[in-house]
Design an enzyme around this catalytic site. Structure first.
Site, short mmCIF file in Angstrom:
data_model
loop_
_atom_site.label_atom_id
_atom_site.label_comp_id
_atom_site.label_asym_id
_atom_site.label_seq_id
_atom_site.Cartn_x
_atom_site.Cartn_y
_atom_site.Cartn_z
CG HIS A 154 49.00 22.80 -6.57
ND1 HIS A 154 49.42 21.80 -5.75
CD2 HIS A 154 49.04 23.94 -5.84
CE1 HIS A 154 49.71 22.29 -4.55
NE2 HIS A 154 49.48 23.60 -4.58
CB CYS B 102 54.69 18.23 -6.78
SG CYS B 102 53.35 18.05 -7.93
CG ASP C 24 49.87 26.26 -2.31
OD1 ASP C 24 49.87 27.04 -1.33
OD2 ASP C 24 49.68 25.03 -2.20
N1 LIG Z 1 52.49 20.93 -7.04
C1 LIG Z 1 51.65 19.97 -6.75
N2 LIG Z 1 51.59 19.49 -5.51
N3 LIG Z 1 50.81 19.57 -7.71
C2 LIG Z 1 49.89 18.51 -7.59
C3 LIG Z 1 48.61 18.79 -8.28
C4 LIG Z 1 47.69 17.62 -8.20
C5 LIG Z 1 46.33 17.87 -8.78
N4 LIG Z 1 45.47 18.51 -7.84
C6 LIG Z 1 45.74 16.55 -9.25
O1 LIG Z 1 44.90 16.00 -8.58
O2 LIG Z 1 46.14 16.05 -10.28
#
Ligand SMILES: NC(=[NH2+])NCCC[C@H](N)C(=O)O
Length: 374
Positions: free
Chosen positions: A249, A358, A203
């Protein structure tokens, strides 16, 4: 005379923002919680899988929450427009859509987290290779925008589209940590393809751009294949491998605010960074008095993002940052550090897996291919 459309130009996360795509949430009425979704969000959703997990593949999202999300996105659009940024929107899906490939079917995810399936590397639009089946056609709704940049002279590349069969996804990140993810595969209905093993799957939000340097989170073989693709197809940039800094991410882990200053989830991430960045000034997320959101009354209790999603800010320029007003402690801290903060309400960031970084794709910024590492 009308102004000509600009070429895509986005090398970093902080120089003056001129044009940005803001995602949209219409018809985001359910998460399709198939194996690819469960594995992608495993860190967040593990507690609800297995015996207590949803037996339905579609996890309904109450309409009120989607409406409130749309109100908050409208606030984000107004704020960015008020900062003089040209805001573009993906096409709307029109209705909830079911998609079907020869190997699986899924309920399509609307183009909300537009950061995830594309990365702008300078003048080049790079479409990445989705992890989650429901997201495979998401970028089609951004194609009107991509063609506009293409007409203006931008380059446009796409990683090979993954088939996302039952054998495509690597669980190495979890295995290395001794975590058993077999529960994620319960009820797997996707077919395999003879001879096709782990695919290139990656991604855009696994990257963080800093001029001619790009940080890339590589947590498994899927990602390794993509890092090689990036290096071979965009040889003019330097891609720095961060070894399994997160499951996927990284924009709720490391968020550069300007050369020499970054927001970082905690000091334990410092050793993963390129040498030159370890001496940068760091802001850590302050503790908050905001209560954890309680969705139990809605019968929908799955946070798919951690509490660190609120460091997922969007910079308008080196001095101006869009921050969730539900994190007043971060607003205060950034103001104390001399930033102008544009607070925007974002209530349901943990239910839709994304903050302001995001939800946006910064396609045109003022900066170029600078070396910020020396
Ligand atoms: N580009 C994105 N959708 N980023 C979201 C990342 C969220 C990350 N997995 C968390 O739980 O904090």
């Amino acid at each position: 005379m009308t102004q000509a459309d600009p070429i895509a130009n986005s090398f970093d996360e902080w120089t003056q923002l001129l044009e940005v795509v803001v995602g949209r949430a219409e018809h985001y009425t359910e998460h399709h919680v198939d194996t690819s979704w469960r594995l992608f969000f495993f860190d967040n959703v593990a507690p609800i899988l297995g015996n207590t997990g949803p037996s339905q593949p579609l996890l309904q999202i109450p309409e009120q929450l989607v409406d409130e999300l749309n109100e908050d996105i409208a606030g984000l659009v107004d704020t960015l427009t008020g900062c003089g940024v040209n805001v573009l929107r993906p096409a709307a899906p029109g209705k909830a859509v079911d998609i079907r490939t020869p190997q699986w079917d899924a309920r399509a995810t609307p183009p909300l987290n537009v950061r995830d399936q594309t990365i702008i590397l300078g003048n080049t639009i790079v479409e990445t290779a989705p992890h989650v089946r429901a997201r495979v056609f998401e970028n089609d709704l951004l194609k009107p925008i991509f063609y506009r940049y293409y007409a203006a002279g931008s380059n446009w590349l796409s990683m090979p589209r993954p088939a996302l069969t039952r054998d495509s996804l690597d669980d190495a990140y979890f295995r290395r940590r001794g975590v058993d993810v077999s529960r994620a595969a319960e009820g797997e209905a996707a077919l395999g393809i003879d001879g096709l093993g782990l695919e290139m799957i990656f991604d855009g939000a696994q990257c963080m751009r800093l001029g001619c340097d790009v940080l890339v989170n590589v947590a498994n073989v899927n990602h390794e294949l993509a890092l090689r693709w990036l290096r071979e197809n965009i040889p003019q940039l330097r891609f720095h491998r961060l070894d399994g800094i997160a499951d996927n991410h990284i924009d709720s882990v490391i968020v550069p605010l300007r050369p020499g200053l970054l927001l970082l989830r905690s000091p334990e991430y410092l050793p993963f960074l390129p040498e030159a960045m370890r001496s940068w000034d760091v802001i850590y997320p302050p503790p908050t008095d905001e209560p954890e959101p309680d969705y139990s009354g809605f019968g929908f209790v799955v946070p798919i993002a951690s509490r660190y999603i609120d460091i997922n800010v969007l910079s308008v320029n080196e001095d101006t940052v869009v921050v969730n007003s539900h994190y007043p402690e971060l607003v205060d801290l950034l103001e104390k550090r001399g930033f102008t903060v544009a607070p925007v309400r974002h209530r349901h960031r943990r239910l839709f897996g994304g903050g302001f970084h995001c939800f946006t794709l910064d396609t045109v910024r003022a900066g170029g291919c600078e070396d910020y590492m020396t």
